[in-house]
Design a protein around this motif. Structure first.
Motif, PDB file in Angstrom:
ATOM      1  N   GLY A  98       0.779  -1.237   0.000  1.00 47.38           N
ATOM      2  CA  GLY A  98       0.000   0.000   0.000  1.00 47.38           C
ATOM      3  C   GLY A  98       0.804   1.276   0.000  1.00 47.38           C
ATOM      4  N   LEU A  99       2.113   1.193   0.193  1.00 46.38           N
ATOM      5  CA  LEU A  99       2.922   2.410   0.181  1.00 46.38           C
ATOM      6  C   LEU A  99       3.113   2.905  -1.246  1.00 46.38           C
ATOM      7  CD1 LEU A  99       5.712   1.745   2.834  1.00 46.38           C
ATOM      8  CD2 LEU A  99       3.620   3.070   3.075  1.00 46.38           C
ATOM      9  N   SER A 100       3.040   4.218  -1.397  1.00 43.07           N
ATOM     10  CA  SER A 100       3.132   4.824  -2.718  1.00 43.07           C
ATOM     11  C   SER A 100       4.554   4.775  -3.261  1.00 43.07           C
ATOM     12  CB  SER A 100       2.663   6.278  -2.657  1.00 43.07           C
ATOM     13  OG  SER A 100       2.918   6.942  -3.885  1.00 43.07           O
ATOM     14  N   LEU A 101       4.657   4.522  -4.557  1.00 43.26           N
ATOM     15  CA  LEU A 101       5.930   4.610  -5.260  1.00 43.26           C
ATOM     16  C   LEU A 101       6.029   5.908  -6.045  1.00 43.26           C
ATOM     17  CD1 LEU A 101       6.115   0.965  -6.689  1.00 43.26           C
ATOM     18  CD2 LEU A 101       7.163   1.851  -4.594  1.00 43.26           C
ATOM     19  N   GLY A 102       5.010   6.755  -5.925  1.00 39.08           N
ATOM     20  CA  GLY A 102       4.940   7.979  -6.701  1.00 39.08           C
ATOM     21  C   GLY A 102       5.563   9.171  -6.001  1.00 39.08           C
ATOM     22  N   SER A 103       5.279  10.353  -6.529  1.00 44.19           N
ATOM     23  CA  SER A 103       5.925  11.581  -6.063  1.00 44.19           C
ATOM     24  C   SER A 103       5.538  11.951  -4.643  1.00 44.19           C
ATOM     25  CB  SER A 103       5.573  12.738  -7.002  1.00 44.19           C
ATOM     26  OG  SER A 103       4.169  12.939  -7.047  1.00 44.19           O
ATOM     27  N   ASP A 104       4.430  11.377  -4.119  1.00 40.14           N
ATOM     28  CA  ASP A 104       4.026  11.688  -2.756  1.00 40.14           C
ATOM     29  C   ASP A 104       4.771  10.857  -1.723  1.00 40.14           C
ATOM     30  OD1 ASP A 104       2.772   9.405  -3.696  1.00 40.14           O
ATOM     31  OD2 ASP A 104       0.969   9.694  -2.494  1.00 40.14           O
ATOM     32  N   ASN A 105       5.618   9.897  -2.162  1.00 36.05           N
ATOM     33  CA  ASN A 105       6.428   9.140  -1.215  1.00 36.05           C
ATOM     34  C   ASN A 105       7.388  10.080  -0.493  1.00 36.05           C
ATOM     35  OD1 ASN A 105       9.081   7.544  -0.586  1.00 36.05           O
ATOM     36  ND2 ASN A 105       7.492   5.991  -0.752  1.00 36.05           N
ATOM     37  N   LEU A 106       7.514   9.938   0.827  1.00 33.39           N
ATOM     38  CA  LEU A 106       8.315  10.886   1.606  1.00 33.39           C
ATOM     39  C   LEU A 106       9.801  10.825   1.271  1.00 33.39           C
ATOM     40  CD1 LEU A 106       6.608  10.744   5.122  1.00 33.39           C
ATOM     41  CD2 LEU A 106       6.582  12.615   3.479  1.00 33.39           C
ATOM     42  N   VAL A 107      10.301   9.668   0.856  1.00 31.53           N
ATOM     43  CA  VAL A 107      11.700   9.577   0.449  1.00 31.53           C
ATOM     44  C   VAL A 107      11.940  10.430  -0.792  1.00 31.53           C
ATOM     45  CG1 VAL A 107      13.460   8.023  -0.484  1.00 31.53           C
ATOM     46  CG2 VAL A 107      12.105   7.338   1.509  1.00 31.53           C
ATOM     47  N   LEU A 108      11.031  10.334  -1.758  1.00 30.16           N
ATOM     48  CA  LEU A 108      11.174  11.131  -2.973  1.00 30.16           C
ATOM     49  C   LEU A 108      10.910  12.610  -2.704  1.00 30.16           C
ATOM     50  CD1 LEU A 108       9.528   8.742  -5.591  1.00 30.16           C
ATOM     51  CD2 LEU A 108      11.931   8.938  -4.891  1.00 30.16           C
ATOM     52  N   LYS A 109      10.015  12.896  -1.755  1.00 30.36           N
ATOM     53  CA  LYS A 109       9.819  14.291  -1.348  1.00 30.36           C
ATOM     54  C   LYS A 109      11.097  14.871  -0.753  1.00 30.36           C
ATOM     55  CE  LYS A 109       4.854  14.716  -0.424  1.00 30.36           C
ATOM     56  NZ  LYS A 109       3.839  15.064   0.601  1.00 30.36           N
ATOM     57  N   ALA A 110      11.803  14.039   0.029  1.00 23.59           N
ATOM     58  CA  ALA A 110      13.066  14.493   0.617  1.00 23.59           C
ATOM     59  C   ALA A 110      14.084  14.806  -0.476  1.00 23.59           C
ATOM     60  CB  ALA A 110      13.605  13.431   1.567  1.00 23.59           C
ATOM     61  N   GLU A 111      14.144  13.957  -1.480  1.00 23.10           N
ATOM     62  CA  GLU A 111      15.071  14.189  -2.592  1.00 23.10           C
ATOM     63  C   GLU A 111      14.746  15.516  -3.284  1.00 23.10           C
ATOM     64  OE1 GLU A 111      16.635  11.456  -6.238  1.00 23.10           O
ATOM     65  OE2 GLU A 111      14.482  11.894  -6.179  1.00 23.10           O
ATOM     66  N   ARG A 112      13.460  15.767  -3.558  1.00 18.36           N
ATOM     67  CA  ARG A 112      13.073  17.016  -4.229  1.00 18.36           C
ATOM     68  C   ARG A 112      13.364  18.221  -3.349  1.00 18.36           C
ATOM     69  NH1 ARG A 112       8.478  14.094  -5.338  1.00 18.36           N
ATOM     70  NH2 ARG A 112       7.210  15.434  -3.990  1.00 18.36           N
ATOM     71  N   ALA A 113      13.086  18.093  -2.042  1.00 23.25           N
ATOM     72  CA  ALA A 113      13.314  19.218  -1.137  1.00 23.25           C
ATOM     73  C   ALA A 113      14.786  19.604  -1.095  1.00 23.25           C
ATOM     74  CB  ALA A 113      12.813  18.879   0.265  1.00 23.25           C
ATOM     75  N   LEU A 114      15.669  18.615  -1.079  1.00 20.38           N
ATOM     76  CA  LEU A 114      17.097  18.918  -1.056  1.00 20.38           C
ATOM     77  C   LEU A 114      17.561  19.437  -2.407  1.00 20.38           C
ATOM     78  CD1 LEU A 114      19.559  18.980   0.733  1.00 20.38           C
ATOM     79  CD2 LEU A 114      20.060  16.615   0.089  1.00 20.38           C
TER      80      LEU A 114
END
Length: 293
Positions: A62-78
């Protein structure tokens, strides 16, 4: 190609959690003594590969693999801080229950920032890491170093690291996801309303390590989200009652907004024995003896 980078994302445990009020912008002010567990997720970064994430592990469903995933959000934020950021593909081994009050998603995001810092030669305390962390979520800054400390405000104000002793704990989640927003909503605070200005008592960063019994005495502040969380998920009361009845339990409390609860014991033998007993009685519950530091 550079070798893969790996780090742990330990569970964040709120040993105490006071809600001091609600700001005019709607966010709640808190004061919490936080420690980190010996159990957690694991995050791997494969440098140079196409950006994205794969997820495995017992709580991957059930965990998202899309842009709303917090790991990918962290990458974008940095990347917003550092446009030339080097990155790659992530793999998350999800061992912590989701929406469980132990900061699993925040810990994963913080782990991503640490891996990207290593890949890009950034020091652990680089201001850009904390700037990125603050944009992702309230719990992410405290998870960057994953060291015991007091967090205040909405989570952005961090005290110095605290020298707590090893606390022998039992973590228990009954398999019920609890939405943080609904728990805060049950508090019923209006914007600008204040509850209390008391702070977490009894713990100073320059003091000698505390014995477990003294920690219990210092944590009389409790968790202000416990009552509204029980309203959202009544099983939390059952978990706390079961933990309190275990032999050797010094303190039983809910972490964060629930539904994960913890109990403290005098040593690892007592916590392990309690864990075996509880797991036999409730095989569907997530039960983990661990140490908090």
């Amino acid at each position: 190609m550079q070798a893969r980078l790996v780090t742990r994302a330990p569970a964040k445990i709120n040993l105490s959690l006071r809600i001091l009020g609600r700001r005019a912008d709607g966010y709640h002010e808190l004061d919490s003594l936080v420690a980190f567990a010996g159990v957690g997720d694991e995050l791997t970064l494969l440098p140079g590969e196409e950006s994205g994430i794969a997820i495995s592990g017992p709580f991957a469903a059930g965990l998202s693999l899309g842009s709303d995933n917090l790991v990918l959000k962290a990458e974008r934020a940095l990347r917003n801080e550092l446009p030339a950021l080097r990155s790659g593909r992530f793999h998350l081994t999800k061992r912590l229950p989701v929406a469980s009050g132990i900061g699993g998603g925040s810990a994963d995001a913080a782990a991503a920032l640490r891996l990207l810092a290593r890949l890009n030669g950034l020091p652990p305390g680089a201001p850009v890491l904390y700037a990125a962390a603050a944009r992702i979520g309230a719990d992410v800054p405290v998870c960057l170093e994953a060291r015991a400390r007091v967090m205040q405000g909405i989570g952005e104000r961090l005290g110095p690291p605290l020298r707590l002793p090893a606390l022998f704990a039992l973590l228990v989640n009954p398999g019920v996801a609890v939405e943080t927003a609904s728990v805060f909503g049950r508090l019923g605070l209006k914007p600008g309303e204040t509850i209390s200005r008391e702070t977490v008592p009894g713990v100073a960063p320059v003091a000698p390590p505390y014995a477990p019994r003294e920690i219990v005495e210092a944590l009389a502040a409790g968790n202000d989200l416990e009552a509204p969380a029980r309203g959202a998920a009544p099983v939390i009361a059952d978990v706390l009652a079961e933990l309190s009845a275990l032999a050797g339990c010094r303190l039983a409390r809910m972490s964060g907004s629930g539904a994960t609860c913890f109990a403290l014991f005098d040593d690892c033998r007592a916590s392990a024995a309690a864990g075996k007993l509880l797991a036999r009685a409730h095989p569907s519950w997530w039960v983990k003896p661990t140490m908090l530091r």
